[in-house]
Design a protein around this motif. Structure first.
Motif, mmCIF file in Angstrom:
data_model
loop_
_atom_site.group_PDB
_atom_site.id
_atom_site.type_symbol
_atom_site.label_atom_id
_atom_site.label_comp_id
_atom_site.label_asym_id
_atom_site.label_seq_id
_atom_site.Cartn_x
_atom_site.Cartn_y
_atom_site.Cartn_z
ATOM 1 N N VAL A 191 0.833 -1.199 0.000
ATOM 2 C CA VAL A 191 0.000 0.000 0.000
ATOM 3 C C VAL A 191 0.873 1.257 0.000
ATOM 4 C CG1 VAL A 191 -1.605 1.349 1.397
ATOM 5 C CG2 VAL A 191 -1.998 -1.080 1.061
ATOM 6 N N VAL A 192 1.921 1.245 0.829
ATOM 7 C CA VAL A 192 2.764 2.439 0.906
ATOM 8 C C VAL A 192 3.485 2.672 -0.417
ATOM 9 C CG1 VAL A 192 4.826 3.390 1.982
ATOM 10 C CG2 VAL A 192 3.032 2.426 3.397
ATOM 11 N N LEU A 193 4.004 1.597 -1.011
ATOM 12 C CA LEU A 193 4.719 1.759 -2.286
ATOM 13 C C LEU A 193 3.799 2.331 -3.357
ATOM 14 C CD1 LEU A 193 6.900 -1.448 -2.429
ATOM 15 C CD2 LEU A 193 7.702 0.907 -2.407
ATOM 16 N N ILE A 194 2.558 1.814 -3.395
ATOM 17 C CA ILE A 194 1.620 2.310 -4.398
ATOM 18 C C ILE A 194 1.268 3.765 -4.111
ATOM 19 C CG2 ILE A 194 -0.755 2.116 -5.184
ATOM 20 C CD1 ILE A 194 -0.351 -0.947 -4.821
ATOM 21 N N SER A 195 1.011 4.061 -2.820
ATOM 22 C CA SER A 195 0.581 5.424 -2.484
ATOM 23 C C SER A 195 1.639 6.451 -2.828
ATOM 24 C CB SER A 195 0.255 5.558 -1.003
ATOM 25 O OG SER A 195 -0.495 4.493 -0.559
ATOM 26 N N ILE A 196 2.919 6.136 -2.599
ATOM 27 C CA ILE A 196 3.901 7.182 -2.864
ATOM 28 C C ILE A 196 4.036 7.448 -4.360
ATOM 29 C CG2 ILE A 196 5.224 6.991 -0.711
ATOM 30 C CD1 ILE A 196 7.249 5.353 -2.091
ATOM 31 N N SER A 197 3.863 6.422 -5.188
ATOM 32 C CA SER A 197 3.962 6.751 -6.617
ATOM 33 C C SER A 197 2.696 7.456 -7.107
ATOM 34 C CB SER A 197 4.289 5.518 -7.453
ATOM 35 O OG SER A 197 3.295 4.558 -7.311
ATOM 36 N N THR A 198 1.513 7.019 -6.634
ATOM 37 C CA THR A 198 0.303 7.719 -7.087
ATOM 38 C C THR A 198 0.298 9.152 -6.561
ATOM 39 O OG1 THR A 198 -0.889 6.765 -5.237
ATOM 40 C CG2 THR A 198 -1.225 5.752 -7.381
ATOM 41 N N ALA A 199 0.788 9.379 -5.333
ATOM 42 C CA ALA A 199 0.767 10.735 -4.783
ATOM 43 C C ALA A 199 1.633 11.666 -5.612
ATOM 44 C CB ALA A 199 1.238 10.724 -3.337
ATOM 45 N N ALA A 200 2.818 11.184 -6.022
ATOM 46 C CA ALA A 200 3.711 12.036 -6.808
ATOM 47 C C ALA A 200 3.100 12.351 -8.171
ATOM 48 C CB ALA A 200 5.061 11.348 -6.981
ATOM 49 N N VAL A 201 2.607 11.297 -8.841
ATOM 50 C CA VAL A 201 1.985 11.520 -10.144
ATOM 51 C C VAL A 201 0.764 12.424 -9.983
ATOM 52 C CG1 VAL A 201 0.791 10.402 -12.044
ATOM 53 C CG2 VAL A 201 2.816 9.357 -11.095
ATOM 54 N N GLY A 202 0.044 12.217 -8.864
ATOM 55 C CA GLY A 202 -1.166 13.006 -8.602
ATOM 56 C C GLY A 202 -0.886 14.491 -8.534
#
Lengths: 244, 282, 288
Positions: free
Chosen positions: B16-27
């Motif tokens: 979850v953390v790995l996914i969240s940090i990439s989606t947050a940056a792209v977001g």
């Protein structure tokens, strides 16, 4: 092309669909002068400016800069967009905005050198924006916003400044300041080309005026154009000079 | 504190953390592009790709399904741009059109799979709500690698991306091609949605893109700060959400992560109000 | 008879969708439709927990309540915190939807709302939900009746509000100067949208219903020049797609609602392609 000119347009044409925005325009812009592009709404002022800047490719004709191809001198030409075209909510500070002009000289891992930082700080100083470096651009006043973009152009060492309606939304004081700054830029030997619509203050700072209505109606010194019969013809009725 | 040594929990948390940090940056990039809902469009646009890969190869491998998802996500974002540019439908309408047609197509394919008794099809409908517990450690490694790749591309191209997003005409002067870098953003968005689908679910992955960026935007006046703060929010929200779903049995992880991130958003707005009030009272 | 029931329900959904969807498209609020259909979920669950019955008025109120809450929060976050509108929409509906899912999971034993049913719906089950009076009279499926009432409501709403709705979509400032309560019309539209979403979701699923709202008006919008013809043309496209989608789904043995939406999408893209092709023939120069 005489050595005295900065930009030379040759037979420029551009059309939106069937409607020509500008047609067969040939103009020579003099170095070290403030030139105004004026004309009624929809006369192709912004289109001409964009062609001159290289943002859009003309459908026919070409633009020469300093005796060479426009694309070779792209870094000498800076374009300051219309106010509505900018997202003032964008998370960027004045300092970063000015430094965007230096990005090209850097690889992604390189930091700004002392020299580049001095260059950008100097541009900020020249535009009188000290103390606003860390403000987000939306927090500036209208005049300061224009000056921030001019500072970016200065920092990039541009020779030609193209401005699209820079006075929109400015109060009398800010207009005066901006005129002073434009004159200062000119006095440093650079060239300024402004899309402008207000004839009431045109003679105050414009050295030359191009009167445009799809084609060039008149090109000459400011007073010459303002008092010419072509001006009345362009706006369709007499006394247009007193509008605005 | 026994959950700290529970391998399933650690797995889910890391994923979850790995996914969240990439989606947050792209977001953050999508946010400043005023394109935040692209995540929602991509999430639904990914579905046909995933089912197509499944129908043709009968694999449930995360990598292959993600490739299918990315391709159909890219097709969706291209279609949105195409419709918005070539017809008088606004971008908002174009997104809704692509989203609903891709979703419809996805449902048709899913019902096709279910009718035809494909082997190994259990859990395919998890894609809608996500099933974080189903992640294997191999999946985590893939997600970690792809996340690193996304970050690498974002860091190396940061200045160019900033320029084209802020002032694409100026970027053109600097020799940067706006179309190329705009499609880089769409591609990275499609990839991060694709790898996040199986965990957060199609319906909720959009939140992982939008919420941290929005919460960070309130505070920051520079894009780089905004991205870093969004990542911090994403890590806190992701961990808190995973903890919540772990605390109560049979609780879906995705929704809890979304709710935790939304809580962070509202706390952050509240703090901002208090901060502004304290400034004016001084 | 079964086919007739399903097609009738589908057509009613399509007509409602075409009318409300046209207004949404003109107001550039299509993604708001996506947001509302997601956001009604927590309201449904709460209403169900309180009354423990499906298809009651409580469900309607629950859906309307959370729809209006979602619309209000979107405006609030957008205006108060300077968050862009799209982000505010995305933030609110995902949060509300997650709360709905968590509530469903928390009270899994008590709520007989199937997640799949909420999301996808199944037109094939429509004929099973018959309304048989105490005297044993078969009045046909429930959804036909609720949808018929909804259609009457939607048609009345749009006929009464036609001018203000169109004016608000076209020129908000002018509408305000004309004394039109822009806000009130916005929220009433959100209310109708929630109502339409909740009435249709049992037949076609909450997310599927979005396709009925968006696609036919988008296709029609490529061709029309007036709002009236937009509504008429999109209704006809919607109905045509329901009928042909139903038979196509029977033939392929796949989800009926999914098939109708896919067909709608196909119609849109072929319409766009043919229009671009024709336009290219008419005027070869096109600049951006």
């Amino acid at each position: 092309m005489t050595p005295n000119s900065c930009l030379l347009a040759r037979n420029l044409s551009f059309s939106f669909g069937e409607n020509p925005a500008i047609h067969e325009i040939s103009v020579e812009f003099t170095r070290g002068k403030i030139t105004g592009i004026m004309g009624p709404n929809g006369s192709g002022k912004s289109t001409l400016l964009k062609c001159l800047s290289g943002i859009i490719e003309p459908h026919s004709g070409d633009v020469l800069a300093f005796g060479g191809l426009l694309s070779d001198f792209q870094d000498k030409i800076s374009y300051i967009p219309q106010k509505e075209k900018i997202d003032w909510d964008f998370p960027i500070t004045v300092k970063d905005l000015v430094r965007t002009s230096l990005y090209k000289s850097l690889k992604w891992y390189e930091r700004f050198s002392a020299e580049l930082i001095r260059l950008s700080d100097q541009a900020i100083q020249t535009m009188g924006l000290e103390g606003f470096e860390n403000k987000q651009i939306g927090q500036l006043s209208g005049g300061q916003q224009q000056r921030a973009f001019l500072a970016r152009a200065l920092a990039s060492n541009a020779e030609v400044f193209l401005l699209d309606e820079p006075f929109t939304g400015l109060d009398a004081k800010a207009t005066e300041d901006l005129i002073r700054i434009l004159k200062k830029i000119r006095d440093d030997g650079k060239s300024v080309i402004v899309v402008h619509h207000d004839f009431s203050n045109a003679a105050l700072f414009l050295d030359e005026i191009i009167l445009l209505k799809t084609t060039v109606l008149k090109f000459g010194s400011a007073n010459e154009v303002i008092n010419s019969p072509e001006l009345r013809r362009a706006f369709g009725f007499p006394g247009m000079g007193q509008m605005h | 504190m026994d959950f700290l040594v529970n391998p399933v929990f650690i797995n889910v948390l890391m994923g979850v953390v790995l996914i969240s940090i990439s989606t947050a940056a792209v977001g953050c990039f999508l946010y400043v592009q005023k394109n935040a809902l692209l995540g929602e469009t991509l999430a639904h646009g990914c579905l046909p790709g995933i089912y197509c890969v499944f129908i043709f190869s009968a694999t449930r491998d995360l990598l292959w399904l993600s490739i299918g998802a990315t391709l159909s996500g890219l097709l969706s974002s291209y279609l949105v741009d195409f419709i918005a540019a070539k017809s008088r439908i606004s971008r908002d309408g174009a997104m809704a059109v692509v989203l609903s047609s891709m979703f419809g197509l996805g449902i048709v394919l899913l019902s096709f799979v279910q009718q035809n008794n494909y082997p190994n099809q259990n859990g395919l409908e998890d894609l809608f709500f996500g099933n974080a517990a189903a992640m294997s450690s191999k999946d985590i490694r893939i997600i970690g690698l792809i996340s690193c790749g996304i970050w690498l591309l974002l860091i190396t191209n940061y200045r160019k991306l900033l320029l084209i997003l802020f002032d694409s005409d100026f970027a053109k002067f600097q020799g940067i091609r706006p179309r190329l870098y705009n499609s880089l953003i769409s591609t990275l968005a499609a990839i991060s949605v694709a790898i996040g689908m199986q965990t957060a679910g199609a319906v909720l992955i959009a939140a992982l893109i939008i919420t941290p960026a929005a919460a960070a935007r309130i505070w920051c006046s520079r894009l780089v700060d905004m991205i870093l703060l969004a990542v911090v929010f994403a890590i806190i929200g992701g961990s808190a959400g995973t903890l919540c779903s772990y605390a109560a049995p049979k609780m879906p992880t995705g929704p809890w992560v979304v709710v935790c991130m939304a809580l962070i958003f509202f706390l952050s707005t509240l703090m901002k109000r208090i901060y502004l009030a304290s400034l004016t009272s001084k | 008879m079964i086919a007739l029931y399903i097609i009738t329900v589908g057509c009613l959904v399509a007509v409602n969708g075409a009318i409300l969807g046209s207004v949404l498209l003109l107001r550039r609020m299509s993604m708001m439709c996506d947001a509302i259909v997601h956001a009604i979920l927590p309201g449904l669950v709460v209403a169900y927990l309180i009354t423990s019955s499906r298809g009651s008025f409580a469900m309607l109120f629950g859906a309307i309540g959370s729809g209006i809450i979602a619309a209000t929060l979107v405006e609030f976050v957008h205006l108060k915190f300077r968050i862009t509108r799209e982000a505010s929409i995305g933030l609110m509906f995902t949060t509300l939807f997650s709360i709905g899912i968590i509530l469903l999971a928390l009270f899994a034993g008590q709520v007989k709302l199937d997640q799949d049913c909420v999301l996808f719906g199944e037109l094939a089950y429509v004929p099973l939900d018959l309304w048989i009076t105490d005297e044993g009279l078969n009045l046909g499926p429930y959804p036909i009746w609720t949808l018929a009432f909804l259609t009457i409501g939607v048609v009345t709403y749009v006929s009464v509000g036609f001018r203000p709705l169109v004016l608000c979509a076209f020129d908000k400032e002018f509408a305000r100067l004309q004394g039109i309560k822009v806000q009130r019309w916005h929220y009433s539209l959100m209310l109708m949208l929630s109502l339409a979403a909740v009435t249709s979701f049992q037949a076609v699923g909450a997310i599927m219903v979005m396709g009925f709202f968006i696609l036919p008006p988008a296709t029609a919008y490529l061709f029309i020049s007036s709002v009236r013809s937009l509504i008429l043309l999109s209704s006809s496209i919607g109905i045509l797609c329901v009928v042909s989608g139903f038979y196509l789904a029977q033939y392929l043995n796949v989800s009926i609602a999914g098939c109708i939406i896919t067909l709608n999408g196909f119609v849109f893209f072929s319409a766009l392609a043919s229009k671009l092709y024709l336009k290219l023939n008419l005027s070869p120069v096109r600049n951006t």
